[in-house]
Design a protein around this motif. Structure first.
Motif, PDB file in Angstrom:
ATOM      1  N   ILE A  44      74.633   9.272  63.276  1.00  0.00           N
ATOM      2  CA  ILE A  44      73.397   9.706  62.611  1.00  0.00           C
ATOM      3  C   ILE A  44      73.571  11.094  62.011  1.00  0.00           C
ATOM      4  O   ILE A  44      73.270  11.334  60.838  1.00  0.00           O
ATOM      5  CB  ILE A  44      72.218   9.695  63.605  1.00  0.00           C
ATOM      6  CG1 ILE A  44      71.901   8.270  64.049  1.00  0.00           C
ATOM      7  CG2 ILE A  44      70.981  10.351  62.988  1.00  0.00           C
ATOM      8  CD1 ILE A  44      70.881   8.186  65.173  1.00  0.00           C
ATOM      9  N   ILE A  45      74.080  12.016  62.842  1.00  0.00           N
ATOM     10  CA  ILE A  45      74.279  13.391  62.368  1.00  0.00           C
ATOM     11  C   ILE A  45      75.313  13.425  61.250  1.00  0.00           C
ATOM     12  O   ILE A  45      75.148  14.136  60.254  1.00  0.00           O
ATOM     13  CB  ILE A  45      74.708  14.299  63.538  1.00  0.00           C
ATOM     14  CG1 ILE A  45      73.565  14.406  64.559  1.00  0.00           C
ATOM     15  CG2 ILE A  45      75.113  15.686  63.037  1.00  0.00           C
ATOM     16  CD1 ILE A  45      73.949  15.132  65.831  1.00  0.00           C
ATOM     17  N   GLY A  46      76.394  12.653  61.417  1.00  0.00           N
ATOM     18  CA  GLY A  46      77.448  12.644  60.401  1.00  0.00           C
ATOM     19  C   GLY A  46      76.947  12.161  59.056  1.00  0.00           C
ATOM     20  O   GLY A  46      77.177  12.811  58.024  1.00  0.00           O
ATOM     21  N   VAL A  47      76.253  11.019  59.032  1.00  0.00           N
ATOM     22  CA  VAL A  47      75.743  10.474  57.768  1.00  0.00           C
ATOM     23  C   VAL A  47      74.691  11.402  57.175  1.00  0.00           C
ATOM     24  O   VAL A  47      74.680  11.658  55.961  1.00  0.00           O
ATOM     25  CB  VAL A  47      75.156   9.062  57.990  1.00  0.00           C
ATOM     26  CG1 VAL A  47      74.409   8.583  56.759  1.00  0.00           C
ATOM     27  CG2 VAL A  47      76.269   8.082  58.351  1.00  0.00           C
ATOM     28  N   PHE A  48      73.819  11.925  58.028  1.00  0.00           N
ATOM     29  CA  PHE A  48      72.801  12.869  57.558  1.00  0.00           C
ATOM     30  C   PHE A  48      73.453  14.078  56.895  1.00  0.00           C
ATOM     31  O   PHE A  48      73.046  14.511  55.810  1.00  0.00           O
ATOM     32  CB  PHE A  48      71.933  13.315  58.736  1.00  0.00           C
ATOM     33  CG  PHE A  48      71.013  14.457  58.410  1.00  0.00           C
ATOM     34  CD1 PHE A  48      69.845  14.248  57.693  1.00  0.00           C
ATOM     35  CD2 PHE A  48      71.330  15.751  58.816  1.00  0.00           C
ATOM     36  CE1 PHE A  48      69.000  15.309  57.379  1.00  0.00           C
ATOM     37  CE2 PHE A  48      70.497  16.810  58.515  1.00  0.00           C
ATOM     38  CZ  PHE A  48      69.326  16.586  57.789  1.00  0.00           C
ATOM     39  N   ALA A  49      74.493  14.628  57.532  1.00  0.00           N
ATOM     40  CA  ALA A  49      75.169  15.809  56.985  1.00  0.00           C
ATOM     41  C   ALA A  49      75.868  15.484  55.669  1.00  0.00           C
ATOM     42  O   ALA A  49      75.767  16.241  54.692  1.00  0.00           O
ATOM     43  CB  ALA A  49      76.183  16.347  58.005  1.00  0.00           C
ATOM     44  N   VAL A  50      76.561  14.347  55.619  1.00  0.00           N
ATOM     45  CA  VAL A  50      77.292  13.973  54.404  1.00  0.00           C
ATOM     46  C   VAL A  50      76.332  13.804  53.234  1.00  0.00           C
ATOM     47  O   VAL A  50      76.523  14.380  52.152  1.00  0.00           O
ATOM     48  CB  VAL A  50      78.096  12.672  54.633  1.00  0.00           C
ATOM     49  CG1 VAL A  50      78.637  12.137  53.305  1.00  0.00           C
ATOM     50  CG2 VAL A  50      79.250  12.924  55.591  1.00  0.00           C
ATOM     51  N   ILE A  51      75.280  13.013  53.440  1.00  0.00           N
ATOM     52  CA  ILE A  51      74.340  12.740  52.349  1.00  0.00           C
ATOM     53  C   ILE A  51      73.614  14.004  51.911  1.00  0.00           C
ATOM     54  O   ILE A  51      73.456  14.279  50.712  1.00  0.00           O
ATOM     55  CB  ILE A  51      73.321  11.662  52.775  1.00  0.00           C
ATOM     56  CG1 ILE A  51      74.039  10.344  53.079  1.00  0.00           C
ATOM     57  CG2 ILE A  51      72.280  11.460  51.689  1.00  0.00           C
ATOM     58  CD1 ILE A  51      74.729   9.717  51.900  1.00  0.00           C
ATOM     59  N   THR A  52      73.160  14.803  52.870  1.00  0.00           N
ATOM     60  CA  THR A  52      72.408  16.015  52.534  1.00  0.00           C
ATOM     61  C   THR A  52      73.273  17.020  51.786  1.00  0.00           C
ATOM     62  O   THR A  52      72.845  17.598  50.776  1.00  0.00           O
ATOM     63  CB  THR A  52      71.840  16.668  53.812  1.00  0.00           C
ATOM     64  OG1 THR A  52      71.052  15.715  54.529  1.00  0.00           O
ATOM     65  CG2 THR A  52      70.985  17.870  53.460  1.00  0.00           C
ATOM     66  N   VAL A  53      74.492  17.238  52.271  1.00  0.00           N
ATOM     67  CA  VAL A  53      75.384  18.204  51.619  1.00  0.00           C
ATOM     68  C   VAL A  53      75.750  17.742  50.210  1.00  0.00           C
ATOM     69  O   VAL A  53      75.698  18.523  49.247  1.00  0.00           O
ATOM     70  CB  VAL A  53      76.651  18.420  52.469  1.00  0.00           C
ATOM     71  CG1 VAL A  53      77.704  19.197  51.676  1.00  0.00           C
ATOM     72  CG2 VAL A  53      76.313  19.167  53.747  1.00  0.00           C
ATOM     73  N   ILE A  54      76.119  16.477  50.070  1.00  0.00           N
ATOM     74  CA  ILE A  54      76.502  15.971  48.746  1.00  0.00           C
ATOM     75  C   ILE A  54      75.313  16.020  47.785  1.00  0.00           C
ATOM     76  O   ILE A  54      75.458  16.414  46.621  1.00  0.00           O
ATOM     77  CB  ILE A  54      77.055  14.537  48.854  1.00  0.00           C
ATOM     78  CG1 ILE A  54      78.430  14.568  49.548  1.00  0.00           C
ATOM     79  CG2 ILE A  54      77.173  13.894  47.478  1.00  0.00           C
ATOM     80  CD1 ILE A  54      79.038  13.204  49.777  1.00  0.00           C
ATOM     81  N   SER A  55      74.122  15.649  48.255  1.00  0.00           N
ATOM     82  CA  SER A  55      72.936  15.683  47.399  1.00  0.00           C
ATOM     83  C   SER A  55      72.572  17.117  47.027  1.00  0.00           C
ATOM     84  O   SER A  55      72.209  17.403  45.882  1.00  0.00           O
ATOM     85  CB  SER A  55      71.758  15.011  48.106  1.00  0.00           C
ATOM     86  OG  SER A  55      72.056  13.670  48.416  1.00  0.00           O
ATOM     87  N   GLY A  56      72.666  18.030  48.006  1.00  0.00           N
ATOM     88  CA  GLY A  56      72.366  19.430  47.733  1.00  0.00           C
ATOM     89  C   GLY A  56      73.329  20.029  46.726  1.00  0.00           C
ATOM     90  O   GLY A  56      72.920  20.737  45.794  1.00  0.00           O
ATOM     91  N   LEU A  57      74.618  19.745  46.894  1.00  0.00           N
ATOM     92  CA  LEU A  57      75.608  20.247  45.945  1.00  0.00           C
ATOM     93  C   LEU A  57      75.395  19.636  44.562  1.00  0.00           C
ATOM     94  O   LEU A  57      75.564  20.308  43.542  1.00  0.00           O
ATOM     95  CB  LEU A  57      77.021  19.936  46.443  1.00  0.00           C
ATOM     96  CG  LEU A  57      77.506  20.763  47.641  1.00  0.00           C
ATOM     97  CD1 LEU A  57      78.844  20.244  48.144  1.00  0.00           C
ATOM     98  CD2 LEU A  57      77.636  22.239  47.254  1.00  0.00           C
ATOM     99  N   GLY A  58      75.020  18.354  44.542  1.00  0.00           N
ATOM    100  CA  GLY A  58      74.732  17.713  43.261  1.00  0.00           C
ATOM    101  C   GLY A  58      73.543  18.351  42.567  1.00  0.00           C
ATOM    102  O   GLY A  58      73.550  18.556  41.346  1.00  0.00           O
ATOM    103  N   GLY A  59      72.491  18.686  43.347  1.00  0.00           N
ATOM    104  CA  GLY A  59      71.334  19.358  42.782  1.00  0.00           C
ATOM    105  C   GLY A  59      71.676  20.739  42.256  1.00  0.00           C
ATOM    106  O   GLY A  59      71.221  21.140  41.175  1.00  0.00           O
TER     107      GLY A  59
END
Length: 422
Positions: A44-59
């Motif tokens: 849960i933490i791993g997927v949350f971190a991956v998606i959030t970081v990638i989305s934040g960097l994309g933004g």
């Protein structure tokens, strides 16, 4: 018909086995809900971190590219520059850009669509009792409107005749109207620039502030380039150009460099007596850097998925130990080792995918929150589809890899020893 039954029977048997295996795995996870959630916490933490970081960097990437676009991806600037090796030989006036060179570039550089020479000086501007000291007065050709994408919102734009006849006309922005207390539509009014009477012919909107420059809007005054040079011929000159396409940035630089070097009789091996800047090159470099940063950040946060996978393996080993008698009983009544292996493998995969789905839902919530934070540069953050597929696929892969060892251990149990296990 018999052929159909022969082909269909194995298919039906496999389908029944798959359904039974999934049902058993779901039942086992449901029977131990708390342990299942804690087991999947790492995923849960791993997927949350991956998606959030990638989305934040994309933004953040979209935000920065948007700021670049405010300057214009097709823009190019050229200015005179004295090389270090010729500081004692050349003066700044020797390398200053000229209108002859501007016309030469327009005539011979096929990659350049528009060009304007620019010059600037700080002069006093007055309207009645209102005075601006050392206001920035810029001289340009009419092409300035297209290059800067700033059409007039009142009055008319500058024309070629204004420049050729050195007319004393001026275009102001909205901030200048406010600072000089001009009429809402000041076209037709006169103001004094450096003691000369100028007719206001048009109004442009204030330049949009950028994150790369100060956010303060200043008064702007645009007059014909020839008029500006008539008032002070010694001001510096540089060129603002617009390429036909962002894709010809390298070609545009090569063409302009060749034309200027030939005109200025610069020998091979000598340094240029001019400088160039193309925004598209900076955009490409930023995209490369942003891609590398996204990749590194993705790899770093993906380590938590591996840690979660190890947790899954440990819990599954405990589960095998706890269910040794059950495994022995199943094997005693005819369950083959591949069926037992598949049961535990599916259970591990389900835990990982469940954790991935929960992590994904949490990440979607956080990313949606990012977009609604006032004055936050991540209003364009979004969860990319490839990141979702990667996270879920990686979660399932972690379940297969780290669930394989416990599943093999369960499948290899001797039924007699398993039934004797306490």
């Amino acid at each position: 018909m018999s052929g159909v039954r022969i082909i269909g029977s194995p298919v039906v048997a496999l389908a029944r086995l798959a359904v039974q295996t999934v049902v058993l795995a779901v039942g086992q996870v449901w029977a131990n809900k708390i342990r299942g959630i804690l087991t999947a916490l790492g995923i849960i933490i791993g997927v949350f971190a991956v998606i959030t970081v990638i989305s934040g960097l994309g933004g953040m990437r979209s935000f920065v590219l948007g700021e670049f676009e405010k300057f214009g991806a097709r823009k190019m600037w050229v200015w005179g520059d004295v090389p270090d090796e010729k500081r004692a030989v050349l003066d700044w006036s020797d390398v200053r850009m000229s209108t002859f060179e501007a016309n030469l570039i327009l005539e011979r550089a096929s990659s350049i669509a528009d060009l304007t020479p620019l010059t600037s000086a700080g002069w006093e501007v007055a309207n009645g009792t209102e005075t601006l000291r050392s206001a920035s007065i810029r001289g340009a050709w009419p092409e300035w409107h297209d290059i800067e994408d700033r059409p007039t919102i009142a009055g008319r734009p500058m024309s070629r005749i204004d420049n050729e006849q050195k007319r004393q006309v001026v275009i102001v922005n909205q901030k200048a109207i406010e600072d000089l207390k001009l009429d809402v539509d000041p076209t037709g009014d006169y103001i004094l620039i450096n003691g000369r009477r100028f007719l206001v012919i048009g109004v442009v909107e204030d330049e949009q502030p950028s994150a790369f420059g100060g956010g303060e809007t200043n008064s702007e005054f645009l007059i014909p380039f020839a008029t500006h040079k008539m008032m002070n011929p010694y001001t510096g000159t540089w060129f603002a150009m617009q390429m036909v396409s962002p894709d010809v940035a390298d070609e545009a630089q090569a063409e302009v460099r060749f034309i200027l070097r030939k005109h200025r009789n610069i020998e091979p091996g000598d340094e240029d007596t001019f400088g160039m800047f193309v925004l598209q090159n900076e955009i490409e470099q930023f995209n490369q850097v942003a891609g590398v940063i996204t990749l590194i950040a993705g790899v770093v946060v993906s380590i938590s998925l591996l840690v979660g996978g190890i947790g899954i393996m440990n819990i599954m080993l405990v589960s095998v130990s706890e269910r040794t008698r059950e495994i022995g009983l199943r094997k005693a009544v005819g369950a083959r080792p591949p069926v037992v292996l598949l049961q535990f493998l599916v259970e591990a995969v389900m835990l990982c995918v469940l954790g991935g789905m929960i992590g994904l839902a949490l990440a979607y919530g956080v990313v949606a929150g990012m977009r609604h934070i006032p004055n936050f540069p991540l209003d364009q953050a979004a969860v990319p589809a490839w990141a979702v597929a990667l996270a879920i696929g990686f979660s399932a892969g972690v379940g297969v890899v780290f669930g394989m060892f416990p599943a093999i251990k369960a499948a290899a149990l001797n039924p007699i020893d398993a039934l004797r296990h306490e």
